[in-house]
Motif scaffolding. Sequence first.
Motif, mmCIF file in Angstrom:
data_model
loop_
_atom_site.group_PDB
_atom_site.id
_atom_site.type_symbol
_atom_site.label_atom_id
_atom_site.label_comp_id
_atom_site.label_asym_id
_atom_site.label_seq_id
_atom_site.Cartn_x
_atom_site.Cartn_y
_atom_site.Cartn_z
ATOM 1 N N HIS A 408 -3.438 6.199 -2.211
ATOM 2 C CA HIS A 408 -2.702 6.349 -3.473
ATOM 3 C C HIS A 408 -1.612 7.406 -3.329
ATOM 4 N N ASP A 409 -1.957 8.536 -2.691
ATOM 5 C CA ASP A 409 -0.968 9.593 -2.468
ATOM 6 C C ASP A 409 0.166 9.095 -1.583
ATOM 7 N N GLU A 412 2.449 7.059 -3.593
ATOM 8 C CA GLU A 412 3.158 7.914 -4.540
ATOM 9 C C GLU A 412 4.339 8.613 -3.861
ATOM 10 N N TYR A 446 7.192 8.731 -11.266
ATOM 11 C CA TYR A 446 7.967 9.216 -10.136
ATOM 12 C C TYR A 446 9.458 9.200 -10.420
ATOM 13 N N PRO A 496 1.565 16.216 -9.215
ATOM 14 C CA PRO A 496 0.831 15.189 -8.458
ATOM 15 C C PRO A 496 0.092 15.799 -7.274
#
Length: 674
Positions: A408-409, A412, A446, A496
């Motif tokens: 997920h990171d 992102e 984002y 984040p």
Amino acid sequence: MNSPGNQIMCDENQNSHTNSSQILSQNQEQQPSDHPLPLILKKLLLSGDEMLQVTSAQCIASILVHSPSQYSTPFIKADVPEFLFDRLASSSSDVLLSSVYTCLVLLTEDPLFFSQCHSVYGIESLVRSLKEALRLTNPAVQKQGLLLLTEILERQPPSVRLFPSGPGFAAATEAVKVGVSSSCLLVATQAASAASALFRLNHQSRPVQYREMEGLVEVITNRLSELPLPSPANQRSSGSLKRSDTSSQASVAEGFLLQAIICIQAACRLAEDCASEPVLRENTFTAPSKRCHAQDSLECLCHCLLRCCDSVWIPTVTRMCERALIAQILQYFYSILSSQFTLLPSFMPVFAKKLVSSGFYRLALEHKGLFCAGNRNPDLNASCCGFLQKLSMCLLSQSGPASDSYQHDFEEVENLLLHHLPSLCCRVSDWPSLLCEVPGLQLCEYKGPRSLQYCLVIMLHLALQQGNRLLPEQTVFSSVLCLLRSVQEQGSCAVPRSVLRSALYLLAVTQDKSPSLDGASLNCISKALSSGQIFSSLYIHHPALLHFICRYVELEEKFGSLVLELWLTKQEQNTDAQKTLLQGEMQQKGEKKENHDDKRRDGEPDMETMELLTLIEMYPTVILILLEMVCTREAPLAERALSVLEVLLRRQKDYEPDLCAKLRPALLQAVQRL
């Protein structure tokens, strides 16, 4: 003369040009139907007198230069190109070759030249005449012949193949290689232009001649390595009379460099196209008797491209940048670097680290700021962004574990860079002011106004992790701290996880060269690390993080045991991996495991343990955390902490009485558990 297969290929593809031919015929009907001049000049071409042939070709060229739109179609309909190609196949006179080349170059400007398949008919004669011309000593003729080949390769309709079989493509490649190796840089530049067109997908034969393409790439690379690019110091020291000559030579050298870089970029693009098509990638049409030749494969071509990029192209362009920056060369250069990540992904971790440690992260960012601000040079901006995106994601993929949260990171960060790299067209020296700005309210997306700042933090982290300091360490420390404060004061959504991990790394690594934190700053960092994130998801296995957490009591009380636990867990994983590797080596060498264990027992502690001993020497209260872990953690982790304490006791260090008083109850508790 010309193989019948070429004419058959042309006939098979004739239908694909029906519409364009109808349009051309409609235009031709408006012109006079009888043109005796083409027939007269064609008869002169057929004569056995070379002087008449030269005169005829020169007349045709003069007429076409004077009025190409009026006369090119009648000449083509009279099959003059076919007779011109026949003259190429039967002559070695540089005067006649030059005249015929000029005529054919002018005729290629008319689409009818290709729709009637004159290019397919004449390509074999052209290649044969080029080989003859390149043996002559007239660079102008050589350049003109290579120009004709380039024009045909660039204008040929994709649906009609010039090289249906391998030998035809190989012959053309061989002629171009001779041209690239010419001592005249102008001829070599035109040959490199022909090579760029030859690297188009529609010109590849079946099976694809990967070995021929590899040979062409190597010849261009070798010519590039011999390129005379005078340094600025040499230019300044040269006299005024020689300066103009030096400048002229440098201009010609830069022209070849640009064309060579364009050619290599075309080769990389072709390799990417072939890799995306299984039939071309596997070379399905290769004869069974030749499939054992592993050297003639796409993989070998990709290895050749990477090898040449690493050994020649990067040093040559870097040397050119010391003399002068040319946006167009940089555009193709960064595109070439970007292609390597697609062609050989398994080799990219090492290649990416080498690029960053050599300063290419900063170089690409500075070139964006220098050339692309104010929406200038959009193609260069796109190339730089593509390179930085792939470089960053490759580095990021090597810095974290394979887990759902990490994936997920990863996505992102990919989105952050994708949306904000194009607009990041400022000098790196301007980054601190960008990090300290207070933008509008950040939405949890984002695309929010904070996202550009988050991009900067991530790139600072990735570059610094490979030893490329984009900014002074004290500046990085204060800028990141300012960003965290600004986010908290604004009350926007939490930073984040991927950005917070990078911020923690930057603070830890740059702390030693920065002032100590005050209470407000420590509270800000503690709040950020506690903002709903699991500390293990922010952890980076680096000694600086240990020292940063244990340096401040406020951070040690909240995160000290967590960071030590993660350090010891990572140490255990590294030890297990090393044991597995060593056992495999011992089996190969026939050594016994017991002998190795004895050596290990008598040897020095591993690097992680040594780092903990250094930490304890600076911050002795770490011993209390280790004793607590011995008492309260599960057996594997408790044993690991106990082994560190055992090494510590063997070294017999002296500690303050106050610490010893604190250790007594902790030791008693540990003994009771044991």
